[in-house]
Scaffold this motif. Structure first.
Motif, PDB file in Angstrom:
ATOM      1  N   HIS A   1       3.453  -7.309   9.216  1.00  0.00           N
ATOM      2  CA  HIS A   1       2.853  -7.412  10.111  1.00  0.00           C
ATOM      3  C   HIS A   1       1.897  -8.338  10.760  1.00  0.00           C
TER       4      HIS A   1
ATOM      5  N   ASP B   1       1.486  -3.167   3.927  1.00  0.00           N
ATOM      6  CA  ASP B   1       0.847  -2.812   5.402  1.00  0.00           C
ATOM      7  C   ASP B   1      -0.719  -2.155   4.867  1.00  0.00           C
TER       8      ASP B   1
ATOM      9  N   GLU C   1       5.638  -4.852  15.026  1.00  0.00           N
ATOM     10  CA  GLU C   1       5.540  -3.813  13.952  1.00  0.00           C
ATOM     11  C   GLU C   1       5.134  -2.684  15.097  1.00  0.00           C
ATOM     12  N   GLU C   2       4.027  -2.891  15.237  1.00  0.00           N
ATOM     13  CA  GLU C   2       3.506  -0.989  16.245  1.00  0.00           C
ATOM     14  C   GLU C   2       3.922  -1.304  17.319  1.00  0.00           C
TER      15      GLU C   2
ATOM     16  N   ASP D   1      -5.754  -3.055   9.684  1.00  0.00           N
ATOM     17  CA  ASP D   1      -3.686  -3.009  10.554  1.00  0.00           C
ATOM     18  C   ASP D   1      -3.605  -4.295  11.678  1.00  0.00           C
ATOM     19  N   ASN D   2      -3.053  -5.006  10.715  1.00  0.00           N
ATOM     20  CA  ASN D   2      -2.538  -5.077   9.544  1.00  0.00           C
ATOM     21  C   ASN D   2      -2.639  -7.248   9.371  1.00  0.00           C
TER      22      ASN D   2
HETATM   23 ZN   LIG Z   1       0.334  -1.491   9.976  1.00  0.00          ZN
END
Ligand SMILES: [Zn+2]
Length: 394
Positions: A119, A191, A162-163, A130-131
């Motif tokens: 992501h 990730d 994604e988050e 991240d990330n």
């Molecule tokens: Zn992540």
């Protein structure tokens, strides 16, 4: 980090690398063509890309930073020569968001895909680790593999949101991949693999599907073992195996696609904070993860050394023991391609047993046969090797 400590780490890396190649050689063969590509990973390109990613800011839902990062990624892939680039639009909480999908066609199985994903959205900070870490690995892998022929097609997918709860990947699986019956060989999710520079980082976690539904769990275990072997062959890192959770492979997992993934061993305390920056990462560690991931992607997609008329990643040898045997043979296959066909023939040439080996280490019971001499042939990609076996039953 100072240049000196960086060089020192490199020297240690190279020493460990040689050591690991020797240890792992019996389980899976080091492919020098893959090794050459891995060693052309550019730390300058990677560091530059990571710096640009960080400077793009906090990439959250509805932000200009998120859109700018999407366009930046698209431009990068275009500059590497990719033309099959699509933007997959979906809506969440009143905002449009976008997954970026870059496709590289395979020559033997163009309709079967190895998906390498990570992501690119971040939370509360620039998300260098991240990330950004996974994002930059996707970029560098795509760059290095652009002119490398692969048997399988590869999709590099940069997922968004994604988050916010795996929103982009869930949309992609449920609205695109699954309904269209996409044939996915493997999903390889990357990730948060940038390391924590306050720790000693020498291990990468290889993640497998231990969750319900379980139809694809066994395949995920096998691919994750293979991933670990590749990480140890093509980087200086050691590996741990753990369960996959809470990242973009999970929507695939839920539909019984085969998944695997990478995650850092020492989880950074700075994820989802304004301090998730390059200065907190362990760049030499990150670079080793990249090298392993490139080697693994080549292996999963079955990359071919087209300049070399005899493909290197096929059967080279196998060993059988004990020989003579009282009835149980152990057979180690040194091949990068499975299944490997085997047949056991009598001295008269009659096939008395045949089948397929699916992995490097195998056992073959032959207690039901009469004592005597047999010939075991294993075959892959039209190459075969034959060994004489002596069965001496007690
Ligand atoms: Zn992540």
């Amino acid at each position: 980090m100072s240049i000196n400590s960086f060089l020192m780490k490199k020297i240690i890396s190279i020493t460990l690398f040689v050591l690991f190649v020797q240890i792992r050689a019996s389980a899976q063969l080091y492919n020098s063509f893959y090794g050459n590509i891995v060693n052309s990973c550019s730390i300058d390109t990677v560091f530059q890309n990571l710096t640009q990613f960080e400077s793009l800011g906090i990439k959250e839902l509805g932000s200009t930073s998120l859109t700018n990062t999407l366009l930046w990624l698209k431009n990068k892939h275009q500059s590497y020569g990719y033309s099959d680039i699509s933007i997959d639009t979906f809506s969440y909480n009143g905002n449009d968001s976008y997954n970026l999908i870059v496709t590289k066609l395979g020559t033997v199985y163009p309709n079967t895909f190895v998906i390498v994903d990570g992501h690119y959205d971040t939370k509360n900070g620039p998300g260098a680790n991240d990330n950004g870490s996974g994002t930059i690995i996707l970029l560098e892998t795509a760059r290095l593999l652009k002119e490398v022929q692969t048997d399988y097609s590869v999709k590099f997918i940069h997922f968004s949101l994604e988050e916010n709860g795996l929103v982009g990947s869930t949309h992609y699986v449920n609205d695109i991949a699954y309904p269209s019956g996409m044939d996915i060989k493997l999903v390889f999710n990357i990730d948060q693999v940038g390391g924590d520079n306050s720790k000693i980082n020498n291990t990468i976690v290889c993640e497998r599907d231990e969750s319900y539904p379980s139809a694809a769990n066994a395949d995920s275990y096998a691919y994750t073992d293979t991933l670990a072997a590749c990480m140890e062959l093509y980087s200086s890192l050691s590996t741990n195996i753990s369960n996959a959770y809470s990242s973009d492979y999970m929507p695939f997992q839920f539909k019984n696609y085969v998944i695997t993934g990478l995650y850092e061993k020492n989880a950074t305390p700075f994820s989802h904070s304004i301090n998730d920056s390059i200065s907190k990462m362990d760049i030499p560690y990150f670079f080793e993860v990249l090298k392993g991931a490139v080697g693994a992607t080549m292996y999963f997609a079955v990359a071919q050394d087209t300049a070399n008329s005899i493909p290197e990643n096929t059967l080279t040898s196998f060993s059988v023991y004990p020989n003579p045997t009282s009835g149980n043979l152990s057979i180690d296959i040194h091949s990068l391609i499975f299944p490997v066909k085997y047949s056991l023939a009598s001295t008269l040439g009659n096939i008395v047993k045949e089948g397929y080996f699916l992995k490097n280490k195998n056992t073959l019971p032959i207690k039901e046969l009469d004592s005597g001499i047999y010939f075991l042939t294993v075959e892959v990609n039209n190459q075969n090797v034959t060994r004489k076996i002596i069965l001496n039953k007690p």
